[in-house]
Design a protein around this motif. Structure first.
Motif, PDB file in Angstrom:
ATOM      1  N   SER A  41       0.602  -0.971   0.092  1.00 59.61           N
ATOM      2  CA  SER A  41       0.269   0.348  -0.279  1.00 59.61           C
ATOM      3  C   SER A  41       0.810   1.246   0.241  1.00 59.61           C
ATOM      4  O   SER A  41       1.640   1.189   0.820  1.00 59.61           O
ATOM      5  CB  SER A  41      -0.760   0.179   0.834  1.00 59.61           C
ATOM      6  N   GLY A  42       0.381   2.410  -0.643  1.00 55.82           N
ATOM      7  CA  GLY A  42       1.627   3.350  -0.840  1.00 55.82           C
ATOM      8  C   GLY A  42       2.116   3.552  -2.566  1.00 55.82           C
ATOM      9  O   GLY A  42       2.807   4.250  -2.705  1.00 55.82           O
ATOM     10  N   ASP A  43       2.714   2.059  -2.668  1.00 58.41           N
ATOM     11  CA  ASP A  43       3.712   1.993  -3.766  1.00 58.41           C
ATOM     12  C   ASP A  43       2.730   1.945  -4.844  1.00 58.41           C
ATOM     13  O   ASP A  43       1.583   2.883  -4.676  1.00 58.41           O
ATOM     14  CB  ASP A  43       4.553   0.370  -3.727  1.00 58.41           C
ATOM     15  N   SER A  44       3.360   2.278  -5.614  1.00 62.04           N
ATOM     16  CA  SER A  44       2.966   1.802  -7.737  1.00 62.04           C
ATOM     17  C   SER A  44       2.894   1.294  -7.863  1.00 62.04           C
ATOM     18  O   SER A  44       4.125   0.031  -8.041  1.00 62.04           O
ATOM     19  CB  SER A  44       3.706   3.343  -8.259  1.00 62.04           C
ATOM     20  N   THR A  59       2.220  -9.306  -7.666  1.00 66.88           N
ATOM     21  CA  THR A  59       1.317  -9.348  -6.138  1.00 66.88           C
ATOM     22  C   THR A  59       1.443  -8.425  -5.696  1.00 66.88           C
ATOM     23  O   THR A  59       1.919  -7.513  -5.035  1.00 66.88           O
ATOM     24  CB  THR A  59       2.167 -10.526  -5.161  1.00 66.88           C
ATOM     25  N   VAL A  60       0.276  -7.551  -4.799  1.00 64.76           N
ATOM     26  CA  VAL A  60      -0.486  -6.857  -4.673  1.00 64.76           C
ATOM     27  C   VAL A  60      -1.374  -6.702  -3.102  1.00 64.76           C
ATOM     28  O   VAL A  60      -2.179  -7.489  -2.785  1.00 64.76           O
ATOM     29  CB  VAL A  60      -1.362  -5.520  -6.088  1.00 64.76           C
ATOM     30  N   ASP A  61      -0.502  -5.765  -2.484  1.00 60.42           N
ATOM     31  CA  ASP A  61      -1.179  -5.920  -1.075  1.00 60.42           C
ATOM     32  C   ASP A  61      -2.005  -5.306  -1.088  1.00 60.42           C
ATOM     33  O   ASP A  61      -3.367  -4.479  -1.435  1.00 60.42           O
ATOM     34  CB  ASP A  61      -0.387  -5.439  -0.266  1.00 60.42           C
ATOM     35  N   SER A  62      -3.133  -5.166   0.220  1.00 56.31           N
ATOM     36  CA  SER A  62      -4.472  -4.484   0.505  1.00 56.31           C
ATOM     37  C   SER A  62      -4.231  -3.532   0.610  1.00 56.31           C
ATOM     38  O   SER A  62      -3.033  -3.272   0.846  1.00 56.31           O
ATOM     39  CB  SER A  62      -5.054  -5.389   1.225  1.00 56.31           C
ATOM     40  N   GLY A  63      -4.953  -2.359   0.331  1.00 58.37           N
ATOM     41  CA  GLY A  63      -5.386  -0.969  -0.161  1.00 58.37           C
ATOM     42  C   GLY A  63      -5.749  -0.271  -1.478  1.00 58.37           C
ATOM     43  O   GLY A  63      -6.467  -0.374  -2.407  1.00 58.37           O
ATOM     44  N   LEU A  64      -5.850   0.869  -1.393  1.00 55.78           N
ATOM     45  CA  LEU A  64      -6.522   1.313  -2.439  1.00 55.78           C
ATOM     46  C   LEU A  64      -5.729   1.982  -3.410  1.00 55.78           C
ATOM     47  O   LEU A  64      -4.675   3.122  -3.335  1.00 55.78           O
ATOM     48  CB  LEU A  64      -7.679   3.025  -1.928  1.00 55.78           C
ATOM     49  N   TYR A  65      -5.768   1.669  -4.729  1.00 60.93           N
ATOM     50  CA  TYR A  65      -4.177   2.404  -5.941  1.00 60.93           C
ATOM     51  C   TYR A  65      -4.774   2.428  -7.197  1.00 60.93           C
ATOM     52  O   TYR A  65      -6.187   2.652  -7.731  1.00 60.93           O
ATOM     53  CB  TYR A  65      -3.416   1.071  -6.170  1.00 60.93           C
ATOM     54  N   LYS A  66      -5.002   4.460  -6.937  1.00 66.06           N
ATOM     55  CA  LYS A  66      -5.803   5.098  -8.261  1.00 66.06           C
ATOM     56  C   LYS A  66      -4.269   5.350  -8.806  1.00 66.06           C
ATOM     57  O   LYS A  66      -3.384   6.298  -9.291  1.00 66.06           O
ATOM     58  CB  LYS A  66      -5.777   6.884  -7.791  1.00 66.06           C
ATOM     59  N   SER A  79      -4.242  -9.965  -6.525  1.00 67.03           N
ATOM     60  CA  SER A  79      -3.783  -9.342  -5.159  1.00 67.03           C
ATOM     61  C   SER A  79      -3.070 -10.616  -4.516  1.00 67.03           C
ATOM     62  O   SER A  79      -3.620 -11.786  -4.542  1.00 67.03           O
ATOM     63  CB  SER A  79      -5.636  -9.435  -5.378  1.00 67.03           C
ATOM     64  N   GLN A  80      -2.694 -10.187  -3.002  1.00 66.60           N
ATOM     65  CA  GLN A  80      -1.550 -11.022  -2.273  1.00 66.60           C
ATOM     66  C   GLN A  80      -2.987 -11.327  -1.445  1.00 66.60           C
ATOM     67  O   GLN A  80      -2.996 -12.442  -0.858  1.00 66.60           O
ATOM     68  CB  GLN A  80      -0.762  -9.465  -1.822  1.00 66.60           C
ATOM     69  N   GLU A  86     -10.880  -5.835  -1.584  1.00 71.89           N
ATOM     70  CA  GLU A  86      -9.332  -6.074  -0.141  1.00 71.89           C
ATOM     71  C   GLU A  86      -8.087  -5.247  -1.479  1.00 71.89           C
ATOM     72  O   GLU A  86      -7.227  -3.678  -0.400  1.00 71.89           O
ATOM     73  CB  GLU A  86      -8.537  -6.612   0.459  1.00 71.89           C
ATOM     74  N   ALA A  87      -8.284  -5.441  -2.056  1.00 73.71           N
ATOM     75  CA  ALA A  87      -7.003  -3.907  -3.234  1.00 73.71           C
ATOM     76  C   ALA A  87      -7.575  -3.998  -4.338  1.00 73.71           C
ATOM     77  O   ALA A  87      -8.531  -4.157  -5.322  1.00 73.71           O
ATOM     78  CB  ALA A  87      -6.215  -5.762  -3.706  1.00 73.71           C
ATOM     79  N   ILE A  88      -8.167  -2.569  -4.454  1.00 74.60           N
ATOM     80  CA  ILE A  88      -8.635  -1.734  -5.293  1.00 74.60           C
ATOM     81  C   ILE A  88      -7.938  -1.164  -6.130  1.00 74.60           C
ATOM     82  O   ILE A  88      -7.055  -0.157  -5.067  1.00 74.60           O
ATOM     83  CB  ILE A  88     -10.209  -1.113  -4.515  1.00 74.60           C
ATOM     84  N   ILE A  89      -8.582  -0.681  -7.193  1.00 76.52           N
ATOM     85  CA  ILE A  89      -7.469   0.022  -8.167  1.00 76.52           C
ATOM     86  C   ILE A  89      -8.572   0.726  -8.682  1.00 76.52           C
ATOM     87  O   ILE A  89      -9.473  -0.138  -9.794  1.00 76.52           O
ATOM     88  CB  ILE A  89      -6.854  -0.764  -9.392  1.00 76.52           C
ATOM     89  N   GLN A  90      -8.367   1.790  -8.413  1.00 77.14           N
ATOM     90  CA  GLN A  90      -9.786   2.712  -9.034  1.00 77.14           C
ATOM     91  C   GLN A  90      -8.808   3.970 -10.345  1.00 77.14           C
ATOM     92  O   GLN A  90      -7.476   4.318 -10.015  1.00 77.14           O
ATOM     93  CB  GLN A  90     -10.249   4.293  -7.664  1.00 77.14           C
ATOM     94  N   ALA A  91      -9.309   3.928 -11.370  1.00 74.45           N
ATOM     95  CA  ALA A  91      -9.164   4.374 -12.199  1.00 74.45           C
ATOM     96  C   ALA A  91      -8.325   6.265 -11.823  1.00 74.45           C
ATOM     97  O   ALA A  91      -9.094   6.889 -11.213  1.00 74.45           O
ATOM     98  CB  ALA A  91     -10.040   5.060 -13.599  1.00 74.45           C
TER      99      ALA A  91
END
Length: 308
Positions: A41-44, A59-66, A79-80, A86-91
């Motif tokens: 979370s917080g990474d790109s 692999t992507v940990d839980s969190g919101l990624y815009k 997703s991890q 838990e792993a949300i990717i928002q445009a």
């Protein structure tokens, strides 16, 4: 003394290696010699995609990624936690795809993908992909396959998009056990939401999907030799439409109409087979076909349209 010294050096080496791998986010999977890149979370995610060689895994940990992600190499992106909530990717830009994929052999699994109001949650123009266990909502297209062949879309939850799953010029794909739905018949940016739409797409298999509460449930346009088997098409205004589409097999599905609409509509479509549907329901299938729809094998209550 010698053995104690060797043990201490070995322990120090293991400790250093483990911490180095953790800090870098990358480590080598010895089972197949591919690189695994971890995203926290917080990474790109895009940076991880850029830094991972073809054939690797992100692999992507839980969190919101815009982010709006571009994938131009063969990767597994998962997703991890394995939980789509838990792993949300928002445009970040709602006028671009969330995932824009142009490479073959890409896997996208376990994400909540949302916010592409003008484009797609997943746009895929490669082939041999695997899209599974995702939640796609509030996009213009949930999944858009364009000139994309031999993909597997399985166990995805696709809801409240203008088009749930859209195939254009895409052949030999399998859509299995997906749940495509809306909140009612007036859903989508233009109040005409469609569940699964095939355009110029042949020899695809749609099996065990549930398509419900949409304006247009399933639509085949200029699409032939497809198989629609053991699906549940429920409470859509237009349940199933075949338009200029030939040699399709519609077998063993459950189709529940909304209101006074027809179960199946055939327009200028030939040599289709509609058999074995609604076996467990008391209601008969109502099938409407145009005069130009000939040589079809139809089981149900038949109606002919006044138009051609």
């Amino acid at each position: 003394m010698f053995f104690s010294l060797v043990f201490a050096i070995s322990a120090l080496y293991v400790f250093y290696s483990e911490n180095s791998e953790k800090n870098s986010g990358d480590f080598l999977d010895n089972s197949n010699n591919s690189i695994i890149t971890n995203v926290y979370s917080g990474d790109s995610i895009q940076q991880a995609i850029n830094n991972t060689s073809s054939g690797g895994t992100v692999t992507v940990d839980s969190g919101l990624y815009k982010e709006n992600l571009v994938v131009d190499k063969s990767l597994i992106i998962i997703s991890q936690p394995g939980e789509t909530t838990e792993a949300i990717i928002q445009a970040a830009d709602p006028e671009k795809d969330v995932f824009h994929i142009t490479a073959d052999n890409v896997t996208i699994s376990g994400f909540n993908i949302t916010g592409s109001h003008g484009k797609a949650g997943i746009y895929y123009s490669g082939s041999d992909g695997n899209i599974n266990e995702n939640k796609l909502s509030y996009n213009n297209y949930g999944v858009y396959l364009n000139n994309s062949n031999r993909d597997i879309l399985e166990n995805n939850e696709v809801n409240n998009n203008s088009f749930g799953i859209y195939l254009k010029n895409s052949n030999n794909n399998q859509l299995k056990s997906n749940n495509v739905s809306g909140v009612g018949i007036f859903v989508g940016l233009e109040n005409n939401a469609t569940g699964i739409y095939l355009e110029d797409s042949d020899t695809n298999k749609l099996m065990r999907n549930t398509i419900s509460k949409l304006w247009d449930g399933v639509n085949f346009t200029e699409s032939s030799n497809n198989e629609l088997n053991n699906n549940s098409i429920l409470h859509n205004y237009f349940s199933l439409s075949l338009v200029n589409s030939n040699n399709n097999k519609v077998l063993n599905n459950t189709i529940v109409r909304r209101g006074y609409s027809y179960s199946v509509v055939l327009a200028d479509s030939q040599n289709n087979t509609v058999k074995g549907n609604n076996k467990d329901l008391n209601t008969e299938l109502k099938i409407c076909y145009s005069f130009k729809s000939t040589n079809n094998t139809l089981e149900g209550e038949l109606y002919t349209s006044k138009g051609e």
